[in-house]
Design a protein around this motif. Structure first.
Motif, PDB file in Angstrom:
ATOM      1  N   GLY A   1       0.847  -1.208  -0.042  1.00 43.00           N
ATOM      2  CA  GLY A   1       0.057   0.042   0.103  1.00 43.00           C
ATOM      3  C   GLY A   1       0.931   1.253   0.154  1.00 43.00           C
ATOM      4  N   VAL A   2       0.094   2.094   0.004  1.00 41.74           N
ATOM      5  CA  VAL A   2       0.983   3.832   0.348  1.00 41.74           C
ATOM      6  C   VAL A   2       0.456   4.055   1.592  1.00 41.74           C
ATOM      7  N   ALA A   3       1.251   5.023   1.995  1.00 40.57           N
ATOM      8  CA  ALA A   3       1.106   5.801   3.376  1.00 40.57           C
ATOM      9  C   ALA A   3       1.443   7.155   3.094  1.00 40.57           C
ATOM     10  N   ILE A   4       0.626   8.093   3.626  1.00 41.26           N
ATOM     11  CA  ILE A   4       0.981   9.692   3.394  1.00 41.26           C
ATOM     12  C   ILE A   4       0.710  10.054   4.894  1.00 41.26           C
ATOM     13  N   ARG A   5       1.986  10.807   5.639  1.00 41.83           N
ATOM     14  CA  ARG A   5       2.131  11.290   6.749  1.00 41.83           C
ATOM     15  C   ARG A   5       2.169  12.772   6.588  1.00 41.83           C
ATOM     16  N   LEU A   6       1.639  13.683   7.474  1.00 42.42           N
ATOM     17  CA  LEU A   6       1.943  14.923   7.882  1.00 42.42           C
ATOM     18  C   LEU A   6       2.484  15.028   9.227  1.00 42.42           C
ATOM     19  N   GLY A   7       3.812  15.633   9.429  1.00 44.00           N
ATOM     20  CA  GLY A   7       4.064  15.905  10.680  1.00 44.00           C
ATOM     21  C   GLY A   7       4.718  17.252  11.047  1.00 44.00           C
ATOM     22  N   HIS A   8       4.098  17.819  12.125  1.00 41.97           N
ATOM     23  CA  HIS A   8       4.490  19.171  12.726  1.00 41.97           C
ATOM     24  C   HIS A   8       5.492  18.942  13.740  1.00 41.97           C
ATOM     25  N   VAL A   9       6.590  19.487  13.239  1.00 43.79           N
ATOM     26  CA  VAL A   9       7.837  19.263  14.400  1.00 43.79           C
ATOM     27  C   VAL A   9       8.095  20.470  14.861  1.00 43.79           C
ATOM     28  N   ILE A  10       8.314  20.468  16.353  1.00 42.35           N
ATOM     29  CA  ILE A  10       8.454  21.715  17.070  1.00 42.35           C
ATOM     30  C   ILE A  10       9.999  21.440  17.870  1.00 42.35           C
ATOM     31  N   PHE A  11      10.907  22.322  17.607  1.00 43.53           N
ATOM     32  CA  PHE A  11      12.042  22.433  18.451  1.00 43.53           C
ATOM     33  C   PHE A  11      11.806  23.022  19.383  1.00 43.53           C
ATOM     34  N   ARG A  12      11.699  22.734  20.998  1.00 47.93           N
ATOM     35  CA  ARG A  12      11.453  23.426  21.863  1.00 47.93           C
ATOM     36  C   ARG A  12      12.985  24.150  22.398  1.00 47.93           C
ATOM     37  N   LYS A  13      14.064  23.238  22.017  1.00 50.48           N
ATOM     38  CA  LYS A  13      15.279  23.712  22.513  1.00 50.48           C
ATOM     39  C   LYS A  13      16.299  23.212  21.131  1.00 50.48           C
ATOM     40  N   PHE A  14      16.991  24.284  20.611  1.00 44.10           N
ATOM     41  CA  PHE A  14      17.556  24.208  19.263  1.00 44.10           C
ATOM     42  C   PHE A  14      18.833  25.056  19.296  1.00 44.10           C
TER      43      PHE A  14
END
Length: 235
Positions: free
Chosen positions: A157-170
């Motif tokens: 199959g196929v997978a579609i992911r949306l990921g919202h990444v938040i770096f609190r410390k960078f």
């Protein structure tokens, strides 16, 4: 002389982008591809690939809803022993809604949240040696859709992911960011597994890219993994 000056400005600008953009701290993890069908299904998977190792689990608590969890980790060298070094760890948990499409089709939608940390060091020898280091702690909220087929010995199959990444410390070699840095990633992939009823060998191939023009942290763009997928019915 003007042409030479313009060329030098262009080269220096491109090298600056190169130096600032190759210490990757966000690494996309292997995606959940359970293709659940009924209550009581227990899924477990282990993957290894270009982005490290992943372990996953999922359980169908009803005929349409389940829970999922995963951990991802990787290390390129022992810390402090090499010019190029990468290490990350990440864990996530979430829920899934699933339903069959006919007798062989499967559809899943899932959402969850995770947290991780990463450190990356890259050594360059362009215009002399230079080392870029980036470290950070982050959280991720994700939404994923799967559609596939299950025929017994073959599932794909196929997978579609949306990921919202938040770096609190960078922070990088040159900059410490006082505010959180974030980006939303589009991560499509294809998967297939082949084997027996309860044990199958799986591969995933995908890419990751931000939906924004500029983000402060660098990331891996390729997802490729090989693994094993186990499925049991506990009812």
């Amino acid at each position: 002389m003007d042409f030479f000056k313009h060329m030098m400005v262009l080269v220096l600008g491109l090298s600056g982008l190169l130096f600032s953009g190759c210490a990757s701290v966000y690494v996309p993890s292997a995606q959940h591809t359970n293709l659940m069908n009924e209550k009581g299904e227990l899924h477990a998977a282990a993957h290894a690939g270009v982005n490290g190792g992943d372990i996953q689990a999922g359980y169908a608590v009803s005929d349409n809803f389940g829970i999922i969890g995963a951990a991802s980790f990787g290390s390129s060298e022992e810390e402090g022993t090499a010019d190029d070094f990468h290490e990350h760890s990440y864990a996530e948990i979430g829920g899934t809604y699933f339903r069959p499409i006919g007798t062989k089709g499967r559809y899943e939608v899932m959402a969850g949240v995770g947290a991780g940390s990463a450190e990356s060091v890259t050594q360059y020898n362009f215009f002399g040696p230079q080392q870029v280091k980036a470290t950070g702690d982050y959280t991720k909220v994700f939404l994923q859709n799967n559609i596939g087929v299950e025929t017994g010995i073959l599932e794909a199959g196929v997978a579609i992911r949306l990921g919202h990444v938040i770096f609190r410390k960078f922070e990088t070699s040159n900059t410490t960011y006082e505010e959180s840095e974030r980006g939303t990633f589009f991560e499509p992939s294809a998967f297939a597994r082949l084997g027996w009823k309860n044990v199958k060998f799986e591969t995933q191939v995908g890419v990751a890219g931000p939906l924004q023009d500029d983000i402060a942290f660098d990331y891996r763009t390729l997802l490729f993994s090989l693994g094993i997928h186990l499925q049991f019915n506990t009812q």
